[in-house]
Design a protein around this motif. Structure first.
Motif, short mmCIF file in Angstrom:
data_model
loop_
_atom_site.label_atom_id
_atom_site.label_comp_id
_atom_site.label_asym_id
_atom_site.label_seq_id
_atom_site.Cartn_x
_atom_site.Cartn_y
_atom_site.Cartn_z
N PRO A 1 10.57 6.48 -10.95
CA PRO A 1 10.43 7.68 -10.14
C PRO A 1 8.99 8.21 -10.13
O PRO A 1 8.25 8.00 -11.09
N THR A 2 8.63 8.85 -9.03
CA THR A 2 7.30 9.43 -8.92
C THR A 2 7.41 10.76 -8.19
O THR A 2 8.37 11.00 -7.46
N ARG A 3 6.40 11.64 -8.41
CA ARG A 3 6.37 12.90 -7.65
C ARG A 3 5.41 12.80 -6.49
O ARG A 3 5.26 13.75 -5.72
N GLU A 4 4.73 11.68 -6.39
CA GLU A 4 3.75 11.51 -5.31
C GLU A 4 4.48 11.36 -3.97
O GLU A 4 5.65 11.00 -3.92
N ARG A 5 3.69 11.63 -2.90
CA ARG A 5 4.27 11.48 -1.57
C ARG A 5 4.42 9.99 -1.21
O ARG A 5 3.77 9.13 -1.80
N ASP A 6 5.24 9.72 -0.19
CA ASP A 6 5.40 8.35 0.29
C ASP A 6 4.04 7.76 0.65
O ASP A 6 3.17 8.47 1.15
N SER A 7 3.91 6.47 0.42
CA SER A 7 2.66 5.81 0.83
C SER A 7 2.99 4.45 1.41
O SER A 7 3.99 3.83 1.02
N PRO A 8 2.19 3.97 2.35
CA PRO A 8 2.46 2.67 2.96
C PRO A 8 2.19 1.55 1.95
O PRO A 8 1.51 1.79 0.95
N PRO A 9 2.72 0.38 2.22
CA PRO A 9 2.53 -0.73 1.28
C PRO A 9 1.05 -1.09 1.15
O PRO A 9 0.33 -1.10 2.14
N SER A 10 0.67 -1.35 -0.06
CA SER A 10 -0.72 -1.64 -0.32
C SER A 10 -0.79 -2.94 -1.13
O SER A 10 -0.29 -3.00 -2.25
N PRO A 11 -1.36 -3.99 -0.53
CA PRO A 11 -1.31 -5.31 -1.16
C PRO A 11 -2.53 -5.60 -2.03
O PRO A 11 -3.54 -4.90 -1.95
N GLY A 12 -2.42 -6.59 -2.82
CA GLY A 12 -3.55 -7.06 -3.60
C GLY A 12 -3.22 -8.42 -4.16
O GLY A 12 -2.07 -8.85 -4.12
N SER A 13 -4.24 -9.11 -4.66
CA SER A 13 -3.95 -10.39 -5.28
C SER A 13 -5.07 -10.75 -6.24
O SER A 13 -6.18 -10.27 -6.12
#
Lengths: 191, 251
Positions: free
Chosen positions: B203-215
């Motif tokens: 769980p988080t209290r942060e707002r929704d965020s779009p997917p953020s990729p990395g590798s």
């Protein structure tokens, strides 16, 4: 028993085990086949033995506790080959290698570039070694196994691995000297 | 030294298997023994011939296919379609485990690159690697979401999204609890062809965020927040597969 396990009924493994098997064990398929090839001295037999060993490995996979997956697999391959050889040859006599029955196939371009003479001679000389010499030689020279790994795979003590390898190489060297013929072994034939 | 023992020792020396004292002793012996010197040379010549002759045989493709077929789990339909066995991929996977473990990793661009996010990403990949060790992947093994989801009840105070996505090519394998930075989190495990995807949820209290990729080093991850949940999916599958999984999970 883990809760909710749904094995597929063939080998009691679930999808997770299968994926782990594929990632940990299957990369050593070439090593498994190569060992089997030299122990069985026949490609078709080696294919069957390798397949049987892989399926046994899959069945035993629940018992695999981590560690050297290659040594674990090669131990199973070795035991499978020995069992098969024992069945087909209960008297324990050595079958002479028959070139006509075992034609070479699938030669790589690199291998073909080598003087065929040397390669053939080497192959026949290795095939002619007694199995206990052949297996340590193949594991050391073709698979690059350490003495400790060879000891695990063959269930021999480390010291015996070293002395067996020494005798295997000497026997091979002698048989490669032109005109020496094969199998001119000297010294005590223990073990 | 007896003759037999010298012979054994010579091969142990040649193979680099003697301890330092043994090797030093043998080297002293070599200086005064022409026989051992030439025997050592002959052993080296033999090894060269063996290497040059390329006598090591690789498993034929027919055998590889037979074993592959035997391994295909009926639980993962379509898994075999177009998924030719690819030993290199597994080798690369094994190599990348090693690299990740050896080199470590401090960055996680996906969540903004802050020090805190970096440490978190590092923990997530550690957890992914740990999960691949024997007996660590799943506490509850099931392809049934109605088994996996209730398993989390009473163990954590939130309900992670658990879906059986087998028809979409992401069969559910199970779930487990893991610990990330001292906090207990839910992990839902999916398969993608012959690869594993760990989906970490907390769980988080942060707002929704779009997917953020990395590798990094062969591992891809995709992190997002939705409906009060922070989610990070980690795997060695390609970024497109993770994006597809994200779409299926937030649908």
């Amino acid at each position: 028993m883990r809760p909710g396990v749904k094995p597929d009924g063939r080998d009691g493994l679930d999808a997770v085990d299968r994926i782990r098997f594929q990632q940990l064990v299957l990369p050593h398929l070439d090593a498994a086949f190569n060992l089997s090839r030299w122990l069985m001295r026949d490609r078709a037999e080696a294919e069957d033995a390798t397949q049987e060993a892989m399926l046994r490995a899959l069945r035993f996979f629940r018992g695999y506790q981590g560690g050297d997956a290659r040594a674990w697999l090669l131990q199973i391959v070795r035991n499978t080959c020995r069992t098969r050889l024992g069945k087909s040859n209960p008297a324990g006599t050595t079958t002479e290698f028959d070139e006509d029955l075992h034609p070479q196939v699938d030669e790589t371009p690199e291998a073909l570039a080598i003087a065929g003479d040397e390669r053939d001679r080497l192959m026949r000389a290795i095939e002619a070694l007694p199995a206990r010499f052949r297996e340590v030689l193949v594991l050391r020279e073709f698979e690059g196994c350490s003495y400790k790994e060879i000891a695990t795979i063959t269930s021999l003590p480390m010291g015996t691995v070293m002395s067996t390898l020494a005798r295997a190489r000497e026997k091979l060297q002698r048989s490669l000297v032109p005109g020496s013929g094969l199998g001119a072994e000297h010294g005590g034939g223990r073990q | 030294m007896s003759c037999d023992r010298v012979t054994s020792t010579l091969h142990g020396y040649f193979d680099g298997e003697l301890d330092a004292a043994g090797a030093a002793e043998f080297e002293r012996h070599l200086q005064s023994c022409a026989h051992c010197t030439s025997a050592l040379e002959a052993t080296s010549v033999l090894r060269s011939s063996l290497q040059r002759s390329a006598l090591r045989e690789r498993a034929p493709d027919s055998l590889r296919r037979r074993i592959d077929a035997a391994l295909e789990a009926p639980a993962s339909p379509r898994a075999s379609v177009g998924a030719a066995t690819n030993a290199w991929r597994w080798l690369a996977l094994a190599a990348s485990f090693l690299l990740v473990v050896l080199i470590g990793w401090r960055q996680f661009e996906g969540l903004g690159g802050s020090r805190q996010a970096s440490a978190l990403a590092s923990s997530v990949v550690d957890a992914h690697l740990r999960s691949l060790q024997p007996g660590h992947l799943v506490d509850v093994v099931s392809s049934d979401q109605h088994t996996v989801k209730p398993w989390f009840d009473g163990k954590i105070t939130y309900a992670p999204t658990v879906r059986d996505l087998a028809t979409a090519g992401f069969p559910l394998l199970g779930g487990r609890l893991d610990v990330l930075q001292g906090r207990t989190v839910a992990v839902v495990v999916y398969a993608r062809r012959k690869h594993l995807i760990n989906v970490f949820v907390w769980p988080t209290r942060e707002r929704d965020s779009p997917p953020s990729p990395g590798s990094r080093l062969g591992y891809n991850w995709l992190g997002w927040r939705k409906g009060g949940m922070e989610v990070i999916a980690v795997s060695d599958v390609n970024a497109g597969d993770l994006e597809a999984l994200h779409q299926l999970l937030v649908k």
